[in-house]
Design an enzyme around this catalytic site. Structure first.
Site, PDB file in Angstrom:
ATOM      1  N   LYS A  83       0.857  -1.191   0.000  1.00 50.30           N
ATOM      2  CA  LYS A  83       0.000   0.000   0.000  1.00 50.30           C
ATOM      3  C   LYS A  83       0.892   1.238   0.000  1.00 50.30           C
ATOM      4  O   LYS A  83       1.783   1.380   0.850  1.00 50.30           O
ATOM      5  CB  LYS A  83      -0.892  -0.048   1.252  1.00 50.30           C
ATOM      6  CG  LYS A  83      -2.181   0.708   1.143  1.00 50.30           C
ATOM      7  CD  LYS A  83      -3.079   0.352   2.331  1.00 50.30           C
ATOM      8  CE  LYS A  83      -4.333   1.173   2.349  1.00 50.30           C
ATOM      9  NZ  LYS A  83      -5.106   0.951   3.578  1.00 50.30           N
TER      10      LYS A  83
HETATM   11  O1  G3P Z   1      -7.763   2.045   5.291  1.00 54.16           O
HETATM   12  C1  G3P Z   1      -8.211   3.226   4.738  1.00 54.16           C
HETATM   13  C2  G3P Z   1      -9.600   3.651   5.115  1.00 54.16           C
HETATM   14  O2  G3P Z   1     -10.516   2.615   4.954  1.00 54.16           O
HETATM   15  C3  G3P Z   1      -9.700   4.403   6.394  1.00 54.16           C
HETATM   16  O3  G3P Z   1     -11.030   4.639   6.788  1.00 54.16           O
HETATM   17  O4  G3P Z   1     -12.668   5.362   8.493  1.00 54.16           O
HETATM   18  O5  G3P Z   1     -10.230   5.904   8.811  1.00 54.16           O
HETATM   19  O6  G3P Z   1     -11.592   7.080   7.091  1.00 54.16           O
HETATM   20  P1  G3P Z   1     -11.390   5.820   7.848  1.00 54.16           P
END
Ligand code: G3P
Length: 217
Positions: A83
């Site tokens: 990633k």
């Molecule tokens: O892993 C990336 C993403 O899914 C993060 O989500 O909820 O932290 O905006 P969030």
């Protein structure tokens, strides 16, 4: 649409894997912090629980450091996906890893143009962050639709991995638009199993079954 679970919690991954509803796992530095374990040991264990793609994120912004870290992560298991942040160096690293036959997930994508660049760099996955756009009063799901159209216009095979998914409606809309994957927190995946009419119907069947006095043996 494939489901990845967005967590570094082994117990959560194991439970969803047993139910057959996840196709892979995504992690990020914040999730590693929450798990509070060394990243290599953590990713190795996740890759033992699932043979689906497991995203592990580099922690550097310089190209050479990204390349070094990405190779270390990729050596953990064959199903690791490297990633990388959507920066110029991240795109350069993406192109190099792709040329080496490694899988990549270009993350922190917030615009259709960024997604176009990730596809041109050969990304296996691009991760547009729906919930974080919604947080700024921009419709995150419109971004998923735009990327779908652009990728289809030009036949890019980079997979759209709808990320920062927060709600059941996000999941439904991403599937309707044709996102290839949604990465979803474990709690949200478990929540969409439930429906009040399922619970009500089950209560009725259980009560009637009890009244029959029968057992299934
Ligand atoms: O892993 C990336 C993403 O899914 C993060 O989500 O909820 O932290 O905006 P969030």
């Amino acid at each position: 649409m494939k489901f990845f679970v967005d967590t570094a919690d082994i117990a959560e991954i194991r439970e969803l894997q047993e139910a057959g509803i996840i196709d892979g796992v995504t992690t990020n530095p914040s999730l590693v912090l929450k798990a509070n374990r060394p990243i290599k040991e953590l990713l190795k264990e996740i890759c033992e629980v699932t043979d689906g793609p497991v995203s592990g994120e580099v922690a550097s912004i310089e190209l050479d450091d990204m390349m070094r870290e990405g190779k270390i992560l990729a050596d953990i298991a064959p199903n690791i996906v490297i990633k990388l942040p959507l920066t110029l160096n991240g795109l350069k690293a993406c192109k190099r890893f792709t040329q080496e036959g490694l899988n990549t997930n270009v993350t922190l994508c917030f615009s259709a143009n960024q997604a176009l660049l990730a596809a041109k760099a050969g990304a296996t996955y691009v991760s547009p962050f729906v919930g974080r756009l919604d947080d700024t009063n921009i419709d995150g799901m419109e971004l998923i639709a735009d990327i779908r159209q652009i990728y289809d216009n030009y036949g890019f095979d980079t997979q759209i991995l709808a990320a920062s998914i927060r709600t059941a409606n996000h999941i439904r809309e991403a599937a309707l638009i044709g996102a290839d994957v949604a990465t979803v927190p474990a709690a949200t995946l478990k929540a969409i199993v439930k429906h009040p009419l399922t619970d009500k119907g089950l209560d009725g069947f259980l009560a009637d079954w009890k009244s029959t006095g029968q057992t299934i043996e």
